[in-house]
Design an enzyme around this catalytic site. Structure first.
Site, mmCIF file in Angstrom:
data_model
loop_
_atom_site.group_PDB
_atom_site.id
_atom_site.type_symbol
_atom_site.label_atom_id
_atom_site.label_comp_id
_atom_site.label_asym_id
_atom_site.label_seq_id
_atom_site.Cartn_x
_atom_site.Cartn_y
_atom_site.Cartn_z
ATOM 1 N N ASP A 8 19.727 9.678 -30.783
ATOM 2 C CA ASP A 8 20.683 8.741 -31.370
ATOM 3 C C ASP A 8 20.816 7.589 -30.353
ATOM 4 O O ASP A 8 20.418 7.736 -29.189
ATOM 5 C CB ASP A 8 22.020 9.488 -31.556
ATOM 6 N N LEU A 9 21.370 6.460 -30.769
ATOM 7 C CA LEU A 9 21.490 5.325 -29.832
ATOM 8 C C LEU A 9 22.920 5.202 -29.277
ATOM 9 O O LEU A 9 23.175 5.514 -28.109
ATOM 10 C CB LEU A 9 21.079 4.026 -30.546
ATOM 11 N N ASP A 10 23.838 4.758 -30.157
ATOM 12 C CA ASP A 10 25.212 4.511 -29.701
ATOM 13 C C ASP A 10 25.855 5.817 -29.230
ATOM 14 O O ASP A 10 25.955 6.767 -30.011
ATOM 15 C CB ASP A 10 26.067 3.933 -30.843
ATOM 16 N N THR A 16 27.899 1.803 -26.588
ATOM 17 C CA THR A 16 28.283 0.639 -27.390
ATOM 18 C C THR A 16 29.534 0.923 -28.218
ATOM 19 O O THR A 16 30.067 -0.002 -28.834
ATOM 20 C CB THR A 16 27.130 0.220 -28.325
ATOM 21 N N LYS A 44 32.298 7.022 -35.205
ATOM 22 C CA LYS A 44 31.027 7.263 -34.505
ATOM 23 C C LYS A 44 29.964 7.801 -35.464
ATOM 24 O O LYS A 44 30.228 8.764 -36.194
ATOM 25 C CB LYS A 44 31.228 8.220 -33.328
ATOM 26 N N SER A 113 18.997 6.237 -35.390
ATOM 27 C CA SER A 113 20.334 5.628 -35.262
ATOM 28 C C SER A 113 20.824 5.055 -36.583
ATOM 29 O O SER A 113 20.036 4.529 -37.363
ATOM 30 C CB SER A 113 20.267 4.510 -34.215
ATOM 31 N N ALA A 114 22.130 5.123 -36.800
ATOM 32 C CA ALA A 114 22.733 4.522 -38.000
ATOM 33 C C ALA A 114 22.845 3.007 -37.869
ATOM 34 O O ALA A 114 23.104 2.312 -38.848
ATOM 35 C CB ALA A 114 24.123 5.105 -38.217
ATOM 36 N N LYS A 144 24.107 9.438 -42.113
ATOM 37 C CA LYS A 144 24.522 10.720 -41.544
ATOM 38 C C LYS A 144 25.858 11.095 -42.168
ATOM 39 O O LYS A 144 26.683 10.199 -42.349
ATOM 40 C CB LYS A 144 24.700 10.608 -40.021
ATOM 41 N N GLU A 168 22.657 13.886 -30.020
ATOM 42 C CA GLU A 168 23.662 13.182 -30.839
ATOM 43 C C GLU A 168 25.048 13.254 -30.218
ATOM 44 O O GLU A 168 25.398 14.271 -29.638
ATOM 45 C CB GLU A 168 23.750 13.853 -32.215
ATOM 46 N N ASP A 169 25.836 12.195 -30.387
ATOM 47 C CA ASP A 169 27.218 12.224 -29.895
ATOM 48 C C ASP A 169 28.237 12.338 -31.024
ATOM 49 O O ASP A 169 29.434 12.425 -30.752
ATOM 50 C CB ASP A 169 27.549 10.958 -29.074
HETATM 51 P P1 B16 Z 1 25.824 -1.371 -36.876
HETATM 52 P P2 B16 Z 1 24.436 5.517 -33.854
HETATM 53 C C1 B16 Z 1 26.187 3.971 -35.190
HETATM 54 O O1 B16 Z 1 25.135 4.119 -34.285
HETATM 55 C C2 B16 Z 1 27.523 3.884 -34.470
HETATM 56 O O2 B16 Z 1 27.845 5.121 -33.875
HETATM 57 C C3 B16 Z 1 28.616 3.523 -35.448
HETATM 58 O O3 B16 Z 1 29.844 3.370 -34.766
HETATM 59 C C4 B16 Z 1 28.241 2.210 -36.155
HETATM 60 O O4 B16 Z 1 29.213 1.845 -37.127
HETATM 61 C C5 B16 Z 1 26.873 2.387 -36.822
HETATM 62 O O5 B16 Z 1 25.912 2.735 -35.850
HETATM 63 C C6 B16 Z 1 26.413 1.111 -37.519
HETATM 64 O O6 B16 Z 1 26.165 0.141 -36.539
HETATM 65 O O7 B16 Z 1 27.095 -2.044 -37.325
HETATM 66 O O8 B16 Z 1 25.280 -1.894 -35.573
HETATM 67 O O9 B16 Z 1 24.777 -1.371 -37.968
HETATM 68 O O10 B16 Z 1 25.468 6.261 -33.095
HETATM 69 O O11 B16 Z 1 23.961 6.208 -35.123
HETATM 70 O O12 B16 Z 1 23.296 5.056 -32.973
HETATM 71 MG MG MG Z 2 25.991 7.872 -31.826
#
Ligand code: B16
Ligand code: MG
Length: 216
Positions: A8-10, A16, A44, A113-114, A144, A168-169
């Site tokens: 996962d990224l964030d 972030t 998250k 990542s989302a 997710k 994953e977090d």
């Molecule tokens: P964006 P991940 C997710 O990333 C974040 O955890 C979540 O807080 C955020 O709303 C989502 O990405 C969408 O991000 O607005 O940059 O498209 O944890 O799946 O890497």
């Molecule tokens: Mg995450």
């Protein structure tokens, strides 16, 4: 045997979440809502569109579609203003060691990542070339806890799901990995991520020996 390690990224590679929080909090002020850090936990791993819906529900504010569209782009612009100041120093501890170790062992390495901003973030962190496949919020039709973001990564790396390991977090991300039959590794608090197969506070706790066991 070659396995696929999907990150996962964030919250896993970079923190972030603090920038997402600032941008959502400032947006909430426009409809007089005081968005707390505690509430941010629920955001998250959740998509941008769903996050806005959640915020509006919390504030009990019924918005028009025009307002929603405007706020989604406003939130993202503010988020990007923070992202654009990031550099390699923001990579979370021991991520480079773990990535380099997996590469040295010829393992598959993917991002799941989302976020729709995943690629520009990886570029800023100088990590784009560390991933053999990148699946992000632009590539999926279901968010997710649907496992699509991880199953697409497994397919890209030609690895069966049971040979995938997901870091994953978020609770939604752990559920996504579990429902695909992948090994789930939570990064964060065990009390929150209790559905994960393993939980570590961060990557400094993940030894090369442990990675060897996952590869076995
Ligand atoms: P964006 P991940 C997710 O990333 C974040 O955890 C979540 O807080 C955020 O709303 C989502 O990405 C969408 O991000 O607005 O940059 O498209 O944890 O799946 O890497
Ligand atoms: Mg995450």
């Amino acid at each position: 045997m070659k396995k696929a390690f999907i990150f996962d990224l964030d919250g896993v590679i970079v923190d972030t979440a603090k920038f997402h929080y600032l941008a959502w909090r400032n947006l909430g002020k426009q409809f007089s809502y005081d968005f707390t850090e505690e509430e941010n936990e629920q955001f998250k791993g959740v998509s941008r569109v769903r996050s806005l819906e959640l915020l509006l529900e919390m504030a009990n504010y019924s918005a028009t579609q025009d307002e929603k569209n405007q706020w989604l782009s406003q939130k993202n612009e503010e988020y990007l203003s923070y992202i654009n100041k990031m550099d390699e120093s923001e990579i979370l501890p021991d991520i480079p060691r773990v990535l380099d170790y997996l590469w040295s062992k010829n393992q598959g390495v993917a991002l799941g990542s989302a976020s729709k901003n995943a690629r520009p973030i990886l570029k800023r962190l100088n990590l784009l070339n560390k991933f053999q496949a990148i699946v992000d919020g632009n590539d999926v039709t279901a968010a997710k806890p649907d496992p699509q973001v991880f199953t697409k990564g497994a397919t890209a790396l030609e690895t069966s799901y049971e040979h995938c390991i997901v870091f994953e977090d978020s609770i939604a991300g752990i559920q996504a990995a579990n429902s695909a039959g992948m090994i789930s590794i939570g990064i964060g608090e065990a009390s929150v991520l209790h559905e994960a197969d393993y939980v570590f506070s961060d990557f400094t706790e993940i030894s090369n020996n442990f990675l060897d066991q996952l590869m076995a």
